[in-house]
Enzyme design. Structure first.
Site, PDB file in Angstrom:
ATOM      1  N   GLU A  75       0.816  -1.208   0.000  1.00 44.60           N
ATOM      2  CA  GLU A  75       0.000   0.000   0.000  1.00 44.60           C
ATOM      3  C   GLU A  75       0.854   1.265   0.000  1.00 44.60           C
ATOM      4  OE1 GLU A  75      -3.218  -0.382  -0.016  1.00 44.60           O
ATOM      5  OE2 GLU A  75      -4.235   1.273   1.002  1.00 44.60           O
ATOM      6  N   ASP A  76       1.912   1.258   0.768  1.00 44.18           N
ATOM      7  CA  ASP A  76       2.621   2.515   1.034  1.00 44.18           C
ATOM      8  C   ASP A  76       4.035   2.616   0.486  1.00 44.18           C
ATOM      9  OD1 ASP A  76       0.431   3.406   2.399  1.00 44.18           O
ATOM     10  OD2 ASP A  76       1.130   2.706   4.348  1.00 44.18           O
TER      11      ASP A  76
END
Ligand code: MN
Length: 488
Positions: A75-76
């Site tokens: 996600e990051d």
């Protein structure tokens, strides 16, 4: 938090765990998150480590802890799920994928709530370990809630109270449930929280400590005489649970907090019973408060002996007596259960029956709203155990009635039911059942079928569906008699 603390915790539970894999996951995540920071300014990897540490505390398996370290990578960061799969294999990658899917929720307001709940249920049904990671992720986010703006803080606390905490309870992971609830309580009702915290943790503390010490002194002597190894603990009650009790019963703190609570942990089941005997020989028990959840565990698997006695100074004192294994199961629920069953191995395929129910409901329902209502009704509430005359155990939602029981036994038993014997007494079909009831359904062979008004007190979807089906077809039969040639 350091990776060494996690390694230490893992080795405590599972000395044979492959520590090299943990270190590899840590190095990978640290490289991926690089110099990223959390809002409060701490390095991002701290969040990953805290998440993994709580997972190690609740005795999750190694793949789950690794996935905990890696959970925010796709996600990051620039690294993808594919990278994780290449490095750590598909078990870890699937868990991380589950978490990533769960976090992508774009709705707002009520829609967001529903979508969130639906996703949680589905993720849970696919692999319950995903939810464990999500809980630990959420717990650390709650612990760092201070840095968020007021509105966001409230939203996260509210959502946790409504969705996460109840599911943790459902899985028997009480430790996480209580921790989450107490933090949310602090943010949602700051005034009430402060007042209660002061009363419980400051005002009452000395009294509680002195009293528990007295009980301990008296008990230790007897337990030593009997040669039982023991551990006696003062039981702290979660603040939010005290608050809820006050709300529910509309009582003041002093009225609720009138019972002292002590826990005794002993080596074996037979020690549990011996210890209860000792407690009863020292102090007079309240006869209606003796509960044997070892012989008859609660529906969620909880085991323990409970008794309330008039202790020193005649003060009501609540005892919980259990083995270490039972104790850990009561704190860590499903996670500890698997841990003890497979001694560190991970047979997470062996899931409770209600998880299968969620999948069944999902298959039958298209609309998100219906889905959630049905899951809430059938699965997402406290359940009771009732017994058939043959001693078979049936698992039903709270407030279920004999008609729900009848349809659980067999469709024909439901359709032909006219009444019930509950604990050998005649009962109507609409009277709510209680945990431990012995239920026998009285049937009438010539009965045409169910009444539509049974729908008003049937609680399970199963019973409602069956009643609808049966009444629909019998109405069709009636019409057919009046209008020959009518087609279904
Ligand atoms: Mn996270």
């Amino acid at each position: 938090m350091t990776i060494d603390q996690i390694i230490h915790k893992v080795q405590e539970n599972n000395p044979k765990a492959d520590i090299a894999l943990l270190e590899k996951a840590y190095e990978f995540a640290a490289r991926a998150h690089g110099s990223q920071k959390r809002r409060a300014g701490a390095p991002y990897i701290q969040h990953s480590l805290h998440t993994a540490f709580v997972l190690a505390q609740i005795k999750a398996d190694l793949s789950t802890i690794m996935a905990g370290i890696l959970h925010d990578v796709p996600e990051d960061t620039e690294y993808t799920l594919e990278d994780i799969k290449k490095e750590f294999g598909s078990d870890v990658a699937t868990l991380v994928e589950g978490i990533t899917k769960l976090s992508k929720i774009k709705y707002r307001g009520v829609e967001r709530y529903r979508e969130n709940l639906r996703k949680m249920f589905l993720a849970m049904a696919q692999d319950i370990r995903v939810i464990l990671i999500k809980f630990c992720d959420r717990l650390h986010n709650l612990r760092t809630l201070d840095v968020l703006p007021e509105e966001k803080r409230r939203r996260i606390a509210q959502e946790t109270m409504e969705i996460y905490a109840p599911i943790a309870g459902l899985l028997g992971i009480w430790r996480l449930k209580w921790q989450m609830e107490d933090i949310c309580f602090k943010y949602l009702y700051p005034e009430e929280y402060k007042k209660l915290e002061y009363k419980y943790e400051v005002e009452k503390k000395t009294e509680r400590n002195q009293y528990t010490q007295r009980v301990k002194n008296i008990l230790s002597q007897r337990l030593n005489e009997e040669g039982i190894a023991y551990n006696i603990e003062d039981r702290l009650k979660p603040l939010y649970s005290i608050y809820k009790k006050m709300q529910k019963k509309d009582r003041k703190f002093d009225e609720i907090y009138d019972v002292f609570a002590v826990r005794i942990i002993v080596p074996t089941v037979s020690d549990c019973y011996k210890t209860m005997g000792i407690v009863h020989s020292l102090w007079k028990p309240k006869s209606d408060r003796i509960k044997d959840y070892i012989a008859v565990p609660k529906p969620n698997g909880y085991r323990s002996l409970h008794t309330t006695v008039y202790g020193p100074e005649n003060k009501p004192t609540e005892f919980q007596i259990r083995t270490r294994e039972m104790h850990e199961e009561s704190l860590y629920g499903i996670a500890a259960h698997w841990y003890y069953k497979h001694k560190g191995g991970s047979d997470y395929k062996n899931q409770p029956k209600w998880i299968q129910e969620i999948l069944n409901i999902q298959r039958q329902t298209e609309n998100t709203n219906d889905f959630i209502n049905k899951v809430k009704l059938d699965v997402f509430q406290d359940r009771i155990f009732v017994f058939s005359p043959k001693g078979d155990v049936f698992d039903l939602p709270e407030d279920a009635t004999p008609i729900d029981f009848a349809y659980l036994v067999h469709t024909e038993v439901g359709n032909k039911a006219t009444g019930a014997l509950v604990n050998d007494r005649m009962s109507s079909l609409d009277r709510p059942l209680k945990n431990g009831d012995l239920v026998e359904i009285v049937t009438e062979k010539n009965r045409k079928g169910p009444n539509t008004d049974w729908l008003e007190f049937a609680k399970t979807n199963r019973a409602k569906e069956k009643i609808r089906q049966a009444t629909k077809s019998s109405r069709f039969e009636q019409f057919k008699r009046i209008i020959p040639g009518m087609k279904k």
